[in-house]
Write an enzyme that holds these catalytic residues in place. Structure first.
Site, PDB file in Angstrom:
ATOM      1  N   ARG A   1     -10.103 -11.549   2.226  1.00  0.00           N
ATOM      2  CA  ARG A   1     -11.070 -12.664   1.888  1.00  0.00           C
ATOM      3  C   ARG A   1     -10.315 -14.058   1.995  1.00  0.00           C
ATOM      4  NH1 ARG A   1     -11.744  -9.223  -3.733  1.00  0.00           N
ATOM      5  NH2 ARG A   1     -11.121  -7.773  -2.210  1.00  0.00           N
TER       6      ARG A   1
ATOM      7  N   LYS B   1       0.843  -1.185   0.006  1.00  0.00           N
ATOM      8  CA  LYS B   1      -0.174  -0.060  -0.047  1.00  0.00           C
ATOM      9  C   LYS B   1       0.905   1.082   0.016  1.00  0.00           C
ATOM     10  CE  LYS B   1      -4.121  -1.867   2.703  1.00  0.00           C
ATOM     11  NZ  LYS B   1      -5.045  -1.587   2.039  1.00  0.00           N
TER      12      LYS B   1
HETATM   13  N1  BES Z   1      -8.035  -3.703   4.788  1.00  0.00           N
HETATM   14  C1  BES Z   1      -8.163  -3.465   3.467  1.00  0.00           C
HETATM   15  C2  BES Z   1      -9.527  -2.416   3.128  1.00  0.00           C
HETATM   16  C3  BES Z   1      -9.589  -1.252   4.063  1.00  0.00           C
HETATM   17  C4  BES Z   1      -9.367  -0.148   3.244  1.00  0.00           C
HETATM   18  C5  BES Z   1     -10.237  -1.093   5.257  1.00  0.00           C
HETATM   19  C6  BES Z   1      -9.295   0.897   4.095  1.00  0.00           C
HETATM   20  C7  BES Z   1     -10.226  -0.140   5.916  1.00  0.00           C
HETATM   21  C8  BES Z   1      -9.680   0.904   5.394  1.00  0.00           C
HETATM   22  C9  BES Z   1      -8.206  -4.494   2.467  1.00  0.00           C
HETATM   23  O1  BES Z   1      -7.379  -5.622   2.617  1.00  0.00           O
HETATM   24  C10 BES Z   1      -7.583  -4.163   1.133  1.00  0.00           C
HETATM   25  O2  BES Z   1      -6.839  -3.772   1.180  1.00  0.00           O
HETATM   26  N2  BES Z   1      -8.588  -4.256   0.100  1.00  0.00           N
HETATM   27  C11 BES Z   1      -8.422  -3.869  -1.389  1.00  0.00           C
HETATM   28  C12 BES Z   1      -8.737  -4.860  -2.050  1.00  0.00           C
HETATM   29  C13 BES Z   1      -8.323  -4.695  -3.679  1.00  0.00           C
HETATM   30  C14 BES Z   1      -6.750  -4.845  -3.697  1.00  0.00           C
HETATM   31  C15 BES Z   1      -9.093  -5.813  -4.354  1.00  0.00           C
HETATM   32  C16 BES Z   1      -8.876  -2.232  -1.420  1.00  0.00           C
HETATM   33  O3  BES Z   1     -10.248  -2.362  -0.945  1.00  0.00           O
HETATM   34  O4  BES Z   1      -8.241  -1.864  -2.109  1.00  0.00           O
HETATM   35 ZN    ZN Z   2      -5.329  -5.444   1.905  1.00  0.00          ZN
END
Ligand code: BES
Ligand code: ZN
Ligand code: ZN
Length: 509
Positions: free
Chosen positions: A356, A282
């Site tokens: 997931r 990230k």
């Molecule tokens: N933990 C994150 C989602 C999240 C984002 C929670 C902001 C709380 C605040 C999750 O694991 C994630 O990174 N999801 C990605 C999925 C994508 C790569 C398909 C997302 O939402 O960008």
């Molecule tokens: Zn994530």
């Protein structure tokens, strides 16, 4: 937690330096307890109202001196807004509001009435529950790492005396109080777990908290280690945990308050104690709050504590797959294929879609316990936040009756929960060329495609999924607008919702 006591007595005779009473908007002559204080003050409150200084608008407060007319030196008037707009959640907010205002005025002890009963239109039990919840939740603060306690932002309230002149109501309020305390304690524990930095709140730490809860409430608990997960074939958790030196834990905390042989309700919570994204790293500004990524697991563990303390008649299994998601020299890599507990395979194309993966093992395990229903809770997708904003939980699932129950519970607990459609057509987006499913579903409908992957793991069991990426954590306005009873940081979302859901499981309608 703030020290609270409940006494039979008249608010106008209270000996604390400050007393708190309330007023609905548009009321010229106050009645009830506020009326009694007005009378004792020779009509001061009526005068303040007619002068136009205080109108009773929602959120409005007015602190004034009593000049020796009653034992209290000051009165805090709290505006309850329009009577027809008054809700149970406003009672929680009003209770927290008085503490928040008096904190700024550096008043550490005050006496108050319960807002919302009587003229408010709620019965003593309902009003009492919401009021005491609001008091305890609003007084929460996470300051254990602050070595300098600065007083410029106020001094936290330490002692609140709640007064009710009707003895019968006092007895009802005593019960509401006990219940609200249990719910608030569990919610505040959940907030602590989420607010703790990831260096502290590791999977091992979460397991130790679950173990303590099990011991205190005589519950069954099983914590699977990395080696045991290998034997069980929990490839989802293991895949994500591959890049972390911190041992993963798969926590199963069981509460058996229901009939023997009654099928359990399984609650499954995402427990990523830190989500860096893994190799699909990230950007830093998306990573800052990622200690919150175990909010689902914390909610599940803490709601089991509350259910046990409240002795709710139900069998509930709390399941929390916990690990960090980090890159390393031997990480999970895009293109890798994982085999989950239930046997389904997942092609990992983005290591940041890790929730997931661990939930797939959690859900597969839940199925192996032959549940009557499964509900999972996870800070799963940024897409859900884009769709619903920072305050609402997205709900999706295969069983509309279960979803209705969840929506109904949210009305009681003051949570905003909104259903998103689980369109089957979108399953195309998570089809993989090499495995049963892939872990990314393209740019559009991200909250839904994530849920569609989970759906593949639950077979025919009634199932609902709560995406709490938005409401798990609050910061400052404008988009993180918080409620009076939600201080900045973790909200503890899910705990009160789950307890309410399980308590009313067999209620019709
Ligand atoms: N933990 C994150 C989602 C999240 C984002 C929670 C902001 C709380 C605040 C999750 O694991 C994630 O990174 N999801 C990605 C999925 C994508 C790569 C398909 C997302 O939402 O960008
Ligand atoms: Zn994530
Ligand atoms: Zn995550």
């Amino acid at each position: 937690m703030v020290q609270v006591s409940l006494q039979k007595g008249a608010i106008e005779a209270a000996k604390d330096k400050v007393i708190v009473v309330n007023l609905f908007e548009g009321v010229a002559k106050p009645g009830g307890a506020t009326g009694a204080v007005d009378k004792a003050l020779g009509g001061m409150i009526s005068e303040i109202i007619s002068s136009g200084d205080f109108k009773g608008e929602w959120g409005q407060t007015y602190l004034f001196r009593t000049f020796g007319k009653i034992p209290a030196e000051r009165v805090l008037l709290l505006g309850l807004g329009k009577q027809k707009e008054f809700t149970k959640d406003r009672i929680r907010e009003a209770a927290a509001k008085s503490s928040n205002v008096l904190k700024k005025a550096k008043i550490t002890a005050y006496s108050t009435i319960v807002h919302g009963a009587g003229i408010g239109g709620f019965d003593a039990q309902t009003a009492g529950e919401a009021f005491f919840e609001g008091l305890y939740l609003g007084a929460y603060s996470f300051d254990r790492y602050k070595t300098e306690k600065k007083e410029e932002n106020g001094v936290p309230v330490e002692k609140v005396t709640v007064l009710e002149r009707d003895g019968n109501k006092v007895r009802i309020l005593e019960k509401s109080w006990a219940r609200a305390k249990i719910l608030a304690e569990a919610t505040n524990l959940c907030r602590d777990l989420v607010n703790l930095p990831a260096q502290e709140a590791t999977p091992t730490y979460l397991a130790s908290v679950a173990q303590r809860i099990a011991k205190e409430n005589k519950l069954k608990i099983t914590v699977y280690s990395r080696e045991e997960m290998q034997k069980l074939g929990m490839g989802g958790v293991l895949g994500v945990a591959q890049g972390s030196a911190e041992p993963p834990k798969f926590i199963v905390l069981e509460y058996g308050g229901g009939r023997k042989g009654e099928k359990p309700i399984c609650l499954v919570g995402k427990g990523i104690t830190f989500d860096s994204g893994g190799l699909s790293l990230k950007p830093w500004d998306f990573m800052v709050d990622m200690k919150e990524d175990m909010s689902g697991a914390a909610a599940v563990i803490c709601s089991i504590q509350a259910l046990a303390r409240l002795k709710v008649k139900a069998n509930v299994i709390g399941i929390a797959p916990c690990t960090e998601n980090l890159p390393s020299a031997r990480p999970l890599k895009p293109g890798d294929i994982l085999k989950t507990f239930g046997g389904k395979t997942i092609e990992v194309l983005n290591t940041d879609a890790e929730g997931r993966l661990v939930l797939s093992d959690g859900l597969g395990y839940a199925c192996s316990r032959d549940p009557q229903a499964i509900v999972d809770i996870a800070t799963l997708t940024g897409a859900c936040m884009v769709a619903l904003g920072r305050k609402a939980t997205g709900v999706m699932g295969t069983d509309q009756k279960l979803i209705r129950k969840i929506l109904k519970a949210s009305g009681q607990t003051g949570d905003q929960v909104w259903q998103l459609p689980l369109y089957d057509e979108l399953s195309e987006q998570v089809k993989s060329n090499v495995a049963d499913v892939k872990n990314v579903g393209g740019r559009y409908g991200g909250a839904i495609t994530a849920a569609l992957l989970l759906k593949k793991m639950v077979g025919d069991f009634p199932w609902a999924h709560l995406d709490i990426a938005g409401p798990a954590f609050t910061d400052l306005a404008p988009d993180g607008i918080k409620k009076e009873y939600q201080p900045v940081g973790a909200t503890g979302v899910g705990v009160r919702l789950f307890v309410n859901l399980v308590e009313n499981w067999n209620t019709k309608g």
